[in-house]
Design an enzyme around this catalytic site. Structure first.
Site, PDB file in Angstrom:
ATOM      1  N   SER A 118       0.821  -1.202   0.000  1.00 13.08           N
ATOM      2  CA  SER A 118       0.000   0.000   0.000  1.00 13.08           C
ATOM      3  C   SER A 118       0.855   1.251   0.000  1.00 13.08           C
ATOM      4  CB  SER A 118      -0.856   0.043   1.264  1.00 13.08           C
ATOM      5  OG  SER A 118      -1.648  -1.100   1.354  1.00 13.08           O
ATOM      6  N   HIS A 139      -1.037  -2.632  -7.231  1.00  5.84           N
ATOM      7  CA  HIS A 139      -1.811  -2.337  -6.023  1.00  5.84           C
ATOM      8  C   HIS A 139      -3.303  -2.511  -6.290  1.00  5.84           C
ATOM      9  CE1 HIS A 139      -2.898   0.877  -2.770  1.00  5.84           C
ATOM     10  NE2 HIS A 139      -3.032  -0.339  -2.298  1.00  5.84           N
ATOM     11  N   GLU A 151      -3.664   0.200  -9.142  1.00  2.68           N
ATOM     12  CA  GLU A 151      -2.670   1.275  -9.203  1.00  2.68           C
ATOM     13  C   GLU A 151      -1.340   0.611  -9.572  1.00  2.68           C
ATOM     14  OE1 GLU A 151      -2.015   3.185  -5.360  1.00  2.68           O
ATOM     15  OE2 GLU A 151      -1.897   5.160  -6.286  1.00  2.68           O
ATOM     16  N   ASN A 189      -3.256   5.996  -1.321  1.00  4.33           N
ATOM     17  CA  ASN A 189      -3.164   6.157   0.136  1.00  4.33           C
ATOM     18  C   ASN A 189      -2.621   7.514   0.567  1.00  4.33           C
ATOM     19  OD1 ASN A 189      -4.281   3.764   1.304  1.00  4.33           O
ATOM     20  ND2 ASN A 189      -2.684   2.694   0.163  1.00  4.33           N
TER      21      ASN A 189
END
Ligand code: NAD
Length: 296
Positions: A118, A139, A151, A189
């Protein structure tokens, strides 16, 4: 590409294995914990049953997908024939470095090594291997079978060819890949975690209660889930690890995790997976009750 190995069979690993197996790939799912592997296969079966009920796949599709799935507790064995390894083990820098050394030593020379991290630097993970051009971030979002985004994170040395392969592969899985560069937290994130942290700080300072904070964001901002419920769903330990990586990586106090989040993780209140976070969770029940710690 036919042979995929997934390392880590937790929340994300089982979803990633599910999506590859359902799309015709042969999947080796690897975890150090036999219990995690048993639970992962049961979760995949349950999620596929749900898809059968919604007529998204047939019972024959499920059987075929499960037939393509094999579990391993030994990484070297599990990646020996892989063309792509997707690592989805616990979010910990030292652990991932160790796992990548093992994978790099055991996977075939041309194999691409992807990580579902992450927030941890792809460049740093790649630097510990003998093939940094073949290391990339892939991701997936939680729950993997449902969420469309992947991602795709290019490390400093990731080649154009490997990036292209992963972009195309993601599309074959029915996902929408989005290419981003390697900075702490990437895009998803970097934007999401400060919001979750701010929601926890607001609760800690008594600005509002759990339900009130989540209601404001759901009804006011059209978010499908409030930030505190989302934090429980992601795992409070995962949220804390990501915030710490961003705090260390940028050296900016705005990413410092709220003391309440640190305390909850230390107390083992990790959200849905541990049964309690900002809300309490009962297996088999969809009832969402605010944790007694924050009620009233
Ligand atoms: P999790 O705690 O549910 O599962 C981690 C699994 O890794 C466990 O089953 C554990 O036994 C296994 N593991 C630990 N050490 C191992 C080793 N040496 N070899 C093999 N397996 C090992 O964690 P998760 O939520 O699935 O997160 C996995 C990764 O995905 C993390 O990098 C996390 O940041 C990332 N991620 C999580 C989410 C989310 O919503 N939870 C979303 C996107 C990405």
């Amino acid at each position: 590409m036919k042979n995929i190995s997934v390392v880590g069979a937790g929340t994300m690993g089982n979803g990633i294995a599910h999506v590859f197996a359902q799309n015709g790939y042969k999947v080796n799912l690897i975890d150090i914990s036999e219990e995690a592997l048993t639970k992962a296969v049961a979760t995949i079966e349950k999620n596929m049953d749900r898809m059968i009920a919604k007529e998204k796949i047939t019972a024959a599709d499920k059987d075929a997908a499960l037939g393509r799935l094999t579990t391993y507790t030994d990484i070297s064995q599990g990646v020996a024939e892989a063309e792509l390894v997707v690592e989805a083990a616990t979010e910990n820098t030292e652990l991932k470095a160790k796992i990548f050394r093992q994978i790099d030593g055991a996977a075939p020379e041309g194999c691409i090594l992807a990580t579902n991290t992450s927030s941890i630097s792809i460049t740093q993970i790649a630097a510990g291997t003998g093939r940094p051009d073949k290391v990339i971030g892939m991701h997936f979002m939680n729950p993997v079978p449902v969420m469309k985004l992947v991602e795709v994170i290019r490390g400093y040395a990731t080649s154009d060819e490997v990036t292209q392969t992963i972009m195309e592969l993601s599309k074959k899985l029915g996902k929408v890949p989005t290419e981003v560069n390697d900075f702490p937290g990437f895009v998803a994130n970097r934007i999401l975690m400060p919001m979750i942290n701010e929601a926890i700080i607001s609760l800690h300072e008594g600005v509002a209660g759990v339900e009130e904070i989540d209601t404001v964001m759901k009804l006011g901002m059209a978010h499908p889930m409030g930030p505190l419920q989302l934090a429980d769903f992601i795992g409070l330990d995962v949220c804390l690890s990501i915030l710490r990586v961003m705090h260390d990586g940028f050296g900016n106090p705005k990413y410092a995790p709220c003391a309440l989040l640190v305390n909850m993780v230390t107390a083992g209140k990790l959200g849905a997976k541990s049964g309690e976070g900002f809300y309490t969770y009962t297996p088999g029940s969809k009832d969402l009750k605010v944790s007694p710690k924050f009620a009233g």
